[in-house]
Design a protein around this motif. Structure first.
Motif, mmCIF file in Angstrom:
data_model
loop_
_atom_site.group_PDB
_atom_site.id
_atom_site.type_symbol
_atom_site.label_atom_id
_atom_site.label_comp_id
_atom_site.label_asym_id
_atom_site.label_seq_id
_atom_site.Cartn_x
_atom_site.Cartn_y
_atom_site.Cartn_z
ATOM 1 N N TYR A 26 -7.064 1.995 1.255
ATOM 2 C CA TYR A 26 -6.879 1.220 0.023
ATOM 3 C C TYR A 26 -7.716 0.064 0.820
ATOM 4 O O TYR A 26 -7.783 -0.927 0.766
ATOM 5 C CB TYR A 26 -5.640 0.920 0.163
ATOM 6 N N ARG A 27 -9.039 0.932 2.064
ATOM 7 C CA ARG A 27 -9.659 0.101 2.701
ATOM 8 C C ARG A 27 -10.979 -0.407 1.806
ATOM 9 O O ARG A 27 -11.353 -1.713 2.192
ATOM 10 C CB ARG A 27 -10.487 0.912 3.510
ATOM 11 N N HIS A 28 -11.273 0.002 0.594
ATOM 12 C CA HIS A 28 -12.247 -0.699 0.100
ATOM 13 C C HIS A 28 -12.130 -1.636 -1.473
ATOM 14 O O HIS A 28 -13.070 -2.006 -1.980
ATOM 15 C CB HIS A 28 -13.485 1.398 -0.201
ATOM 16 N N GLU B 53 -11.162 10.965 1.348
ATOM 17 C CA GLU B 53 -11.718 9.846 2.854
ATOM 18 C C GLU B 53 -11.999 8.358 2.198
ATOM 19 O O GLU B 53 -12.253 7.398 2.871
ATOM 20 C CB GLU B 53 -12.360 10.566 3.867
ATOM 21 N N ASP B 54 -12.303 8.820 0.878
ATOM 22 C CA ASP B 54 -13.042 7.797 0.186
ATOM 23 C C ASP B 54 -11.522 6.865 -0.154
ATOM 24 O O ASP B 54 -11.633 5.316 -0.821
ATOM 25 C CB ASP B 54 -13.925 8.278 -0.824
ATOM 26 N N GLY B 55 -10.566 7.341 -0.732
ATOM 27 C CA GLY B 55 -9.648 6.597 -1.190
ATOM 28 C C GLY B 55 -10.233 5.553 -2.702
ATOM 29 O O GLY B 55 -10.942 6.287 -3.009
ATOM 30 N N PRO C 93 -2.076 7.401 2.843
ATOM 31 C CA PRO C 93 -2.469 5.977 4.117
ATOM 32 C C PRO C 93 -2.930 4.950 3.590
ATOM 33 O O PRO C 93 -3.886 5.026 2.825
ATOM 34 C CB PRO C 93 -3.438 7.143 4.883
ATOM 35 N N ASN C 94 -3.350 3.782 4.767
ATOM 36 C CA ASN C 94 -3.280 2.890 4.757
ATOM 37 C C ASN C 94 -5.452 2.179 4.707
ATOM 38 O O ASN C 94 -5.661 1.614 3.539
ATOM 39 C CB ASN C 94 -3.008 1.834 5.890
ATOM 40 N N SER C 95 -5.689 3.871 5.310
ATOM 41 C CA SER C 95 -7.060 3.945 4.601
ATOM 42 C C SER C 95 -7.641 4.302 3.412
ATOM 43 O O SER C 95 -8.862 4.061 2.898
ATOM 44 C CB SER C 95 -7.067 4.554 6.136
ATOM 45 N N GLU D 141 0.506 -1.813 0.179
ATOM 46 C CA GLU D 141 -0.072 0.158 0.008
ATOM 47 C C GLU D 141 1.123 1.304 0.514
ATOM 48 O O GLU D 141 0.627 2.772 -0.580
ATOM 49 C CB GLU D 141 -0.600 0.020 1.627
#
Length: 224
Positions: free
Chosen positions: A45-47, A87-89, A41-43, A23
């Motif tokens: 790639y959360r989706h 924030e959606d990444g 940030p790692n967040s 990531e």
């Protein structure tokens, strides 16, 4: 690499040999004000699932800025990043293909508010061309939804070709026909707007110094 509307440069690239999570090496952002490179940030790639398999199938992936979003072709899937909603990444693009045929490992370019994808694998799709358009504005919660349409087939298979838009024409250069092993030093073009001729046409005055694939093409202003 593509210029984001928030005055940043976003770079999606291959994983390297640094001992960091994928990531952190998949995508970096350059802030043009501070000239500071930072990984997302790692967040971000959360989706989606960023793993070695995606990178292994990305020999010729491309990225373009379309309708104020970054769209990246990652082999067998298409990803999008929306700086309006950071924030959606990254999101996997939701766009049913239906009967539209699109090759993997394709080259691409932005044409207005549409992403144009050409050539790719397997060989049966190496002459196919398609266009993707977002269905929602960047502020919509479903900003990563869209639709595809089929465009005329290329005259030649051009895996690893490159595309650019010049004077209302879409050009594709070079590439290789992986069935015959022929590398091209020629180009084809398609009118960006409907005209009398709506098929790809060879460009007789265009010839590269050598036959290439896995290269880039850029449209530059002509100064008289």
């Amino acid at each position: 690499m593509a210029l984001l509307p928030c005055e940043q440069l976003l770079l999606a690239r291959y994983v390297d040999e640094r001992p960091v999570p994928i990531e952190e090496s998949f995508c970096d952002v350059l802030n043009l004000d501070s000239l500071d490179w930072r990984p997302l940030p790692n967040s971000a790639y959360r989706h989606i699932c960023i793993d070695e398999d995606i990178l292994d199938h990305s020999a010729f992936f491309g990225a373009a800025s379309v309708s104020r979003r970054i769209v990246a072709l990652m082999g067998h899937m298409t990803l999008a990043y929306n700086p309006t909603l950071p924030e959606d990444g990254w999101r996997a693009v939701v766009a049913p293909l239906g009967d539209v045929e699109v090759g993997a490992s394709s080259c691409c370019v932005a044409l207005g508010d549409e992403l144009i994808v050409a050539s790719g694998r397997p060989p049966a799709l190496a002459r196919k061309v398609a266009g993707f358009r977002f269905a929602k504005p960047p502020t919509d919660p479903l900003w990563f939804h869209g639709s595809w349409r089929q465009l005329p087939d290329l005259d030649k298979a051009r895996v690893g070709g490159a595309m650019a838009v010049v004077d209302d024409y879409l050009y594709i250069t070079g590439g290789v026909d992986e069935t015959t092993g022929e590398f091209h030093n020629t180009a084809e073009r398609l009118a960006a707007r409907p005209r009398d001729v709506e098929d790809w046409q060879s460009v007789p005055w265009f010839q590269m110094p050598r036959a290439l694939h896995a290269h880039n093409a850029f449209a530059m202003p002509y100064l008289e």
